[in-house]
Design an enzyme around this catalytic site. Structure first.
Site, PDB file in Angstrom:
ATOM      1  N   PHE A 148       0.822  -1.099  -0.130  1.00 45.84           N
ATOM      2  CA  PHE A 148       0.002   0.017  -0.110  1.00 45.84           C
ATOM      3  C   PHE A 148       0.836   1.161  -0.347  1.00 45.84           C
ATOM      4  O   PHE A 148       1.621   1.434   1.167  1.00 45.84           O
ATOM      5  CB  PHE A 148      -0.958  -0.021   1.070  1.00 45.84           C
ATOM      6  CG  PHE A 148      -1.738   1.333   1.151  1.00 45.84           C
ATOM      7  CD1 PHE A 148      -2.997   1.139   0.417  1.00 45.84           C
ATOM      8  CD2 PHE A 148      -1.457   2.365   1.700  1.00 45.84           C
ATOM      9  CE1 PHE A 148      -3.739   2.468   0.257  1.00 45.84           C
ATOM     10  CE2 PHE A 148      -2.424   3.462   1.672  1.00 45.84           C
ATOM     11  CZ  PHE A 148      -3.364   3.453   0.973  1.00 45.84           C
ATOM     12  N   ASP A 233       9.601   2.965   1.789  1.00 50.24           N
ATOM     13  CA  ASP A 233       8.396   3.642   1.969  1.00 50.24           C
ATOM     14  C   ASP A 233       8.109   3.692   3.563  1.00 50.24           C
ATOM     15  O   ASP A 233       7.800   2.538   3.841  1.00 50.24           O
ATOM     16  CB  ASP A 233       7.155   3.209   1.236  1.00 50.24           C
ATOM     17  CG  ASP A 233       5.919   4.027   1.661  1.00 50.24           C
ATOM     18  OD1 ASP A 233       5.908   4.679   2.534  1.00 50.24           O
ATOM     19  OD2 ASP A 233       4.958   3.722   0.590  1.00 50.24           O
ATOM     20  N   LYS A 262       2.627  11.403   6.736  1.00 50.02           N
ATOM     21  CA  LYS A 262       2.001  11.427   7.857  1.00 50.02           C
ATOM     22  C   LYS A 262       2.378  12.063   9.111  1.00 50.02           C
ATOM     23  O   LYS A 262       2.125  13.160   9.464  1.00 50.02           O
ATOM     24  CB  LYS A 262       1.572   9.741   8.249  1.00 50.02           C
ATOM     25  CG  LYS A 262       0.765   9.234   7.042  1.00 50.02           C
ATOM     26  CD  LYS A 262       0.303   7.780   7.496  1.00 50.02           C
ATOM     27  CE  LYS A 262      -0.566   7.020   6.344  1.00 50.02           C
ATOM     28  NZ  LYS A 262      -1.710   7.793   5.737  1.00 50.02           N
TER      29      LYS A 262
END
Length: 407
Positions: A148, A233, A262
């Protein structure tokens, strides 16, 4: 918390009001949050909930952390946006400190996690053409199944989640998908056209999947030997979540490029970044990539305050120490409604016995008991509380999970 701000409409009415005017791209739990502080949120009726999701790690430092709110307020009174047409007085300091924190040379500031991934893809391809000498338009990037990395058109092109993919083709070429945690498959997929291997050190959306010891070190060795980049990531796993600043540090691995997001915005503004070696990010030249809001002074001010919180190492240590409490509590539930779990730091994927309900149903039951979590797939729920959560709050949440699973 400060005095609640009451709304004329209650939770049920507000949820109904969203239905005709909001695109249905999310299926949130039926709770309407009106205010929050630390690890706690409050709905419009004044009911309190312990936030055990923390915005998928965007709220690593809790809701409205005083240092982050102060940094935002201070900057709001001075300057919020110039675009990158001009310099601003906050960007250099942010980039210097973020590079130092992550042990890298250069920073490419963006806004969202998906933008960071897209930027990382562009950088890797440009490096492949300019430095490695891959023929034009032939560069490939190897990725892992069940990844993801976001939901843009290019990113869903290499997703194996049919919900994310179906109906959005034609897809962007240039990606090879191999099983996660499989070095042999990775080796077979890498060739002279490979620009980069792009992976999550821990696959969050897939259920907090943690690779075998040695996998990340193996990826690092393979990419060096094959002459391609290792792009990690760390948008969910980074910035303290797993007990280190970056999850790759669990294997003492240094990627060529790291993607951050984030938590970098402290739950206040969207902030993301691509950080890496000078000879990699240095392939970009003016006009080849950009963002109007990337590196804006408000984002830089908040991002700098986030880096300051992490520079002491206190939050990393806290995540490691409380992670032991989390693992111990989950281990006690195995065989009592929990069939398995994976945890690193303050992050866990918990597989609930399917006979007890889906992940969504378990999340709704926990919500009714004052605990907010979110399902991933099937009967798996994820736990990712703010790093500011206390041991007492954490054990209380685990006790509530036990109650939901055994009552």
């Amino acid at each position: 918390m400060t005095a609640p701000v009451r709304t004329a409409r209650g939770s049920e009415e507000l949820i109904r009001a969203e239905e005709p005017v909001l695109a249905h791209n999310y299926h949130p739990l039926p709770v309407v949050v009106a205010r929050a502080e630390g690890a706690w949120v409050e709905d419009v009726e004044g009911r309190r909930y312990l936030d055990m999701l923390a915005g998928y790690s965007a709220l690593n430092f809790g809701h409205r952390h005083p240092a982050l709110v102060e940094a935002a307020h201070r900057q709001l009174d001075r300057l919020t946006l110039t675009s990158r047409a001009f310099h601003n007085d906050r960007l250099a300091g942010f980039a210097e400190r973020l590079a130092a924190l992550t042990g890298t040379d250069m920073v490419l500031p963006m806004n969202t996690g998906a933008e960071a991934v897209e930027s990382g893809i562009k950088v890797a391809r440009k490096w492949a053409y300019d430095v490695k000498g891959v023929p034009a338009d032939r560069a490939t990037i190897v990725v892992a199944a069940d990844n993801f990395h976001g939901r843009t058109t290019t990113i869903v092109s290499f997703s194996t989640d049919e919900t994310a993919r179906s109906g959005f083709g034609p897809f962007t070429p240039g990606f090879r998908i191999v099983p996660y945690n499989d070095l042999a498959a990775l080796e077979a997929a890498v060739d002279e056209t490979t620009a980069a291997v792009l992976i999550e050190p821990i696959q969050g959306e897939a259920g907090v999947l943690i690779p075998d010891d040695g996998y990340l070190a193996g990826v690092r060795e393979l990419t060096r030997r094959k002459g391609c980049l290792f792009v990690a990531d760390e948008i969910q796993s980074g910035l303290g979540r797993t007990g280190h600043t970056l999850a790759v540090e669990h294997e003492s691995v240094v990627p060529d490029v790291v993607l951050l997001g984030k938590a970098l915005g402290g739950g206040i503004v969207p902030v993301s970044a691509v950080v890496g070696r000078r000879d990699v990010l240095g392939v970009l030249h003016p006009g080849e990539h950009g963002s109007t809001f990337g590196g804006n002074p408000l984002a830089a001010a908040v991002g700098t305050a986030v880096v300051e919180l992490l520079e002491t190492g206190a939050f990393q240590r806290r995540a490691a120490e409380l992670g032991a409490v989390l693992r111990e509590g989950l281990a006690a539930l195995v065989g009592r409604g929990v069939v398995g779990f994976r945890a690193r730091g303050l992050w866990a994927g918990v597989d609930v016995d399917p006979a007890l309900g889906s992940g969504r149903e378990i999340s709704e039951r926990l919500m009714r008991e004052g605990i907010l979590v979110k399902d991933t797939h099937g009967s798996t729920i994820r736990l990712a509380p703010p790093l500011t959560v206390t041991a007492e709050e954490l054990t209380g949440a685990l006790g509530t999970l036990e109650k939901v699973l055994t009552s």
